[in-house]
Design a protein around this motif. Sequence first.
Motif, PDB file in Angstrom:
ATOM      1  N   SER A  20       6.665   5.842  12.904  1.00  6.15           N
ATOM      2  CA  SER A  20       6.548   5.805  11.450  1.00  6.15           C
ATOM      3  C   SER A  20       5.067   5.677  11.131  1.00  6.15           C
ATOM      4  N   ALA A  21       4.623   6.474  10.156  1.00  8.29           N
ATOM      5  CA  ALA A  21       3.181   6.490   9.871  1.00  8.29           C
ATOM      6  C   ALA A  21       2.941   6.520   8.369  1.00  8.29           C
ATOM      7  N   LEU A  22       1.757   6.064   8.025  1.00 11.20           N
ATOM      8  CA  LEU A  22       1.321   6.107   6.618  1.00 11.20           C
ATOM      9  C   LEU A  22      -0.199   6.030   6.621  1.00 11.20           C
ATOM     10  N   GLN A  23      -0.803   6.645   5.615  1.00 10.58           N
ATOM     11  CA  GLN A  23      -2.252   6.480   5.438  1.00 10.58           C
ATOM     12  C   GLN A  23      -2.461   5.953   4.022  1.00 10.58           C
TER      13      GLN A  23
ATOM     14  N   LEU B 207       3.768   0.703   2.721  1.00  9.45           N
ATOM     15  CA  LEU B 207       3.423  -0.319   3.714  1.00  9.45           C
ATOM     16  C   LEU B 207       3.495  -1.665   3.005  1.00  9.45           C
TER      17      LEU B 207
ATOM     18  N   LEU C 197      -1.081  12.523   2.802  1.00  7.87           N
ATOM     19  CA  LEU C 197      -1.867  13.422   3.653  1.00  7.87           C
ATOM     20  C   LEU C 197      -1.004  14.174   4.660  1.00  7.87           C
TER      21      LEU C 197
ATOM     22  N   ASN D 111       5.766  11.171   6.293  1.00  7.90           N
ATOM     23  CA  ASN D 111       5.212   9.812   6.324  1.00  7.90           C
ATOM     24  C   ASN D 111       6.143   8.820   5.639  1.00  7.90           C
ATOM     25  N   ALA D 112       5.922   7.543   5.957  1.00  2.51           N
ATOM     26  CA  ALA D 112       6.534   6.475   5.175  1.00  2.51           C
ATOM     27  C   ALA D 112       5.900   6.511   3.787  1.00  2.51           C
TER      28      ALA D 112
ATOM     29  N   TRP E  92      -9.989  11.900   9.067  1.00  2.00           N
ATOM     30  CA  TRP E  92      -8.631  11.641   9.590  1.00  2.00           C
ATOM     31  C   TRP E  92      -8.040  12.931  10.141  1.00  2.00           C
ATOM     32  N   ARG E  93      -8.247  14.060   9.423  1.00  2.00           N
ATOM     33  CA  ARG E  93      -7.700  15.346   9.909  1.00  2.00           C
ATOM     34  C   ARG E  93      -8.387  15.770  11.218  1.00  2.00           C
TER      35      ARG E  93
ATOM     36  N   GLU F  69       0.849  -1.195   0.000  1.00  2.00           N
ATOM     37  CA  GLU F  69       0.000   0.000   0.000  1.00  2.00           C
ATOM     38  C   GLU F  69       0.883   1.244   0.000  1.00  2.00           C
ATOM     39  N   GLU F  70       0.655   2.153  -0.938  1.00  2.00           N
ATOM     40  CA  GLU F  70       1.438   3.386  -0.988  1.00  2.00           C
ATOM     41  C   GLU F  70       0.752   4.494  -0.201  1.00  2.00           C
ATOM     42  N   ASP F  71       1.564   5.409   0.340  1.00  2.00           N
ATOM     43  CA  ASP F  71       1.032   6.496   1.166  1.00  2.00           C
ATOM     44  C   ASP F  71       0.174   7.438   0.325  1.00  2.00           C
ATOM     45  N   GLU F  72      -0.886   7.965   0.992  1.00  2.00           N
ATOM     46  CA  GLU F  72      -1.835   8.862   0.315  1.00  2.00           C
ATOM     47  C   GLU F  72      -1.321  10.302   0.201  1.00  2.00           C
TER      48      GLU F  72
END
Lengths: 98, 98
Positions: B91-94, A55, A47, A51-52, B66-67, A42-45
């Motif tokens: 580490s984070a991703l959406q 995933l 936002l 961010n990474a 999310w915001r 899954e690629e980051d959006e």
Amino acid sequence: MIRHVLLLQWTTEATTAQREAALDGFERLPSQVPHIQNLVLEEDEGLAEGNADLLVTMDFADAEAWRAYQEHPAHRALIESALRPILARRSALQHRLP
Amino acid sequence: MIRHVLLLQWTTEATTAQREAALDGFERLPSQVPHIQNLVLEEDEGLAEGNADLLVTMDFADAEAWRAYQEHPAHRALIESALRPILARRSALQHRLP
């Protein structure tokens, strides 16, 4: 079952071609490493800053299968050829599946 | 739908009580922040050195929800009171859910 979870952040210099090569490499892995089940990418959006970028989750029958993956030549080759050159940050965790 | 994915690594000084307080704080969040759907918490199995300690995933109806979560007082309070004091790495991703 064990789920392997990775969050990877690429360097700012990473080109689109290098990023795609990393994804392609992950997508090929299940055909090269029989222990891998249920690969999800899954690629980051985009936002949030910092961010990474990617995933990666994969499932394994048990810790032994996960270790066999860790040492598998195809996995090692993917790291050296496509991931390490563009990797800024890596965060990983393995958890038990219910 | 948007899935928010977090990998958190605690400091080596973090006590068991502090780690549990962080988990409890996350578990209370859905009752405080209505935008949160499907909160999942998974602790690391301890198979590798340098891993993250906690995987957190939450789903949101859209980026706006999310915001709203990001700015929500209960989320901010959890960060300040229970997470920041023991956080070594985040580490984070959406990503979009199908």
